[in-house]
Motif scaffolding. Structure first.
Motif, short mmCIF file in Angstrom:
data_model
loop_
_atom_site.label_atom_id
_atom_site.label_comp_id
_atom_site.label_asym_id
_atom_site.label_seq_id
_atom_site.Cartn_x
_atom_site.Cartn_y
_atom_site.Cartn_z
N ILE A 70 -35.16 -28.41 27.25
CA ILE A 70 -34.17 -29.50 27.23
C ILE A 70 -33.21 -29.31 26.06
CG2 ILE A 70 -33.91 -31.99 26.81
CD1 ILE A 70 -36.40 -32.40 28.55
N ILE A 71 -31.91 -29.50 26.35
CA ILE A 71 -30.87 -29.34 25.32
C ILE A 71 -30.46 -30.72 24.82
CG2 ILE A 71 -28.56 -28.45 24.86
CD1 ILE A 71 -28.93 -26.60 27.33
N ALA A 72 -30.48 -30.90 23.50
CA ALA A 72 -30.07 -32.18 22.91
C ALA A 72 -28.76 -31.99 22.15
CB ALA A 72 -31.16 -32.67 21.95
N GLY A 73 -27.94 -33.02 22.12
CA GLY A 73 -26.81 -33.06 21.20
C GLY A 73 -25.45 -32.67 21.77
N ILE A 74 -25.40 -32.37 23.08
CA ILE A 74 -24.09 -31.97 23.64
C ILE A 74 -23.06 -33.08 23.45
CG2 ILE A 74 -22.85 -31.34 25.76
CD1 ILE A 74 -25.40 -29.93 26.72
N GLU A 75 -23.48 -34.33 23.73
CA GLU A 75 -22.52 -35.44 23.61
C GLU A 75 -22.07 -35.62 22.16
OE1 GLU A 75 -24.23 -38.89 25.42
OE2 GLU A 75 -24.07 -38.00 27.44
N ASP A 76 -23.00 -35.42 21.22
CA ASP A 76 -22.64 -35.56 19.80
C ASP A 76 -21.60 -34.52 19.41
OD1 ASP A 76 -24.49 -37.57 19.65
OD2 ASP A 76 -26.10 -36.28 18.91
N ALA A 77 -21.76 -33.30 19.92
CA ALA A 77 -20.78 -32.25 19.60
C ALA A 77 -19.43 -32.62 20.20
CB ALA A 77 -21.25 -30.90 20.13
N GLU A 78 -19.45 -33.11 21.45
CA GLU A 78 -18.18 -33.43 22.11
C GLU A 78 -17.49 -34.64 21.49
OE1 GLU A 78 -18.63 -32.96 26.50
OE2 GLU A 78 -17.45 -31.24 25.79
#
Ligand code: GLY
Length: 444
Positions: free
Chosen positions: A346-354
């Motif tokens: 599972i990948i976490a943090g994509i929304e935080d980067a965007e």
């Protein structure tokens, strides 16, 4: 314009994003995309089809009544997708099977370069180990051994180790009709220059640099590319014109003279050597991950350019408009890449980067998976929304891309985005968009 985009990796996500971002009231774009990429799917209507089956692609293009088919990867082009699409009267951005030989066969590319007078490394095409030994003796180390055929980014080895060079050649030759191209090592910084071509005219996009080795400082094995940036502040100003005049135009003219007109994207992979500009390779499609940064700087409609190339009208198309901004992309890769990869995390943090202004995340090797208990999903009725998560499925997983006023600002921003994203086994280079202080003394 209604566009069917074939392919569903990072390059295609970047193409779709640019098609949508640069559309306007005069050039509206409606996208039909290939299913399977959670970043790409929201940008259009997604369909399941086989990109390697020309008949399947044609069926979709006809049923959807698209105005243009854009083929992202090389494999569908080599399989004849463009030929089949053109056959039914739909314009296609991407060369025919015969023209795609420029990427599908390294020895064919060398032959065209010889015919066209395009400067490249001295080389031998070898079909036996005796020929391989003779070529290695003649050219010396570092040894550059290229599989003649398509090899999904794994066909080239550059090594000081003669035994490793022989073993790579032996592996390539062991396949039916196997051949290798062995060539001189070209010393100097590499540049990727993409040229739109309509069979006659070549229009350059902005140059970019790719980081091919897996590790910082260009250590470790070759990959598909671990990051890229544009512009190249160290590149002399007249280099693009010189590449167009001495590489792209003669190549397109030579292809036309053979009756295999080249329409689509001519990717010129170049080395800026002390003796001048030399071609390292040609590809027949947008590069990945360079596309992510090159198209980020495009401020005029991409659909108009691709349609003009596909229909032979580039000479009359408005010149592309480029932002003076810089763009940097950093690839986040799965554990093990470029070897066997560790996927399914599972990948976490994509929304935080965007959420960072100027940053967006391109999906290259991900999928969306249901994480709710299967029993709950089975029992769920109206209104039940199962939980899901993005997981890594490929070698190269995400491309964290930033646009800012300078390369340095874009680099800092891209790495701020990288720091927000986590998954087990993730690795990336920490030196994308940096270059040695003396680099601007290199080149022709
Ligand atoms: N980035 C290298 C390629 O697309 O082939």
């Amino acid at each position: 314009m209604k566009v069917l985009l074939v392919g569903n990796g990072g390059r295609e996500h970047a193409l779709a994003r640019a098609l949508v971002r640069t559309s306007n009231a005069d050039h509206p774009v409606e996208l039909v995309v290939q299913a399977g990429n959670p970043g790409l799917e929201p940008l259009g209507r997604s369909l399941v089809f086989n990109p390697l089956d020309p008949a399947d692609v044609v069926r979709r293009a006809v049923a959807e009544k698209v105005d243009l088919v854009v083929v992202g990867p090389e494999a569908p082009l080599v399989a004849g997708v463009a030929d089949a699409v053109i056959e039914v009267g739909i314009p296609c951005f991407g060369p025919t099977q015969a023209a795609a030989e420029l990427e599908a066969s390294k020895s064919f590319a060398k032959q065209i370069m010889n015919e066209a007078g395009v400067k490249t490394a001295r080389s031998f095409t070898c079909r036996t180990m005796d020929e391989v030994d003779a070529a290695l003796d003649d050219l010396g180390a570092p040894h550059v051994v290229k599989d003649d055929a398509l090899a999904a980014g794994k066909g080239v080895i550059v090594t000081e180790d003669r035994q490793a060079a022989r073993e790579h050649a032996e592996g390539c030759l062991s396949r039916p009709d196997g051949a290798v191209v062995i060539e001189d090592y070209l010393e100097g910084p590499e540049v990727s220059l993409f040229c739109l071509a309509d069979g006659t005219t070549a229009i350059p996009l902005v140059p970019a640099q790719d980081f091919k080795r897996v590790g910082d400082g260009n250590e470790g094995p070759n990959t598909g590319g671990m990051g890229a940036y544009t512009p190249l502040p160290w590149l002399r100003e007249d280099a693009v014109d010189e590449i167009v005049e001495t590489v792209a135009k003669p190549t397109i003219t030579a292809m036309k003279a053979r009756g295999t007109e080249f329409r689509g994207l001519l990717y010129c992979g170049l080395a800026m050597t002390s003796k001048g500009i030399r071609v390292v390779e040609f590809n027949v499609r947008f590069g990945d991950p360079e596309t992510q940064v090159v198209l980020e700087r495009l401020d005029s409609p991409l659909s108009e350019l691709l349609y003009a190339a596909a229909t032979g009208n580039l000479a009359d198309a408005p010149a592309p408009v480029w932002s003076t901004d810089a763009a940097v992309t950093v690839v986040l890769a799965s554990g093990g890449y470029p070897g066997p990869t560790d996927t399914g995390h599972i990948i976490a943090g994509i929304e935080d980067a965007e959420a960072l202004e100027g940053v967006h995340v391109i999906h290259a090797g991900t999928s969306e998976e249901i994480t709710s208990d299967p029993a709950d999903v089975a029992a769920g009725c109206c209104g039940f929304e199962p939980d899901s998560a993005i997981v890594n499925t490929g070698g190269r997983v995400l491309d964290v891309t930033a646009r800012a006023a300078t390369v340095e600002e874009a680099r800092v921003l891209a790495y701020e985005g990288v720091a927000k994203i986590h998954f087990e086994g993730e690795h990336h280079r920490s030196d994308i968009a940096t270059w040695p202080a003396d680099l601007n003394t290199a080149g022709a």
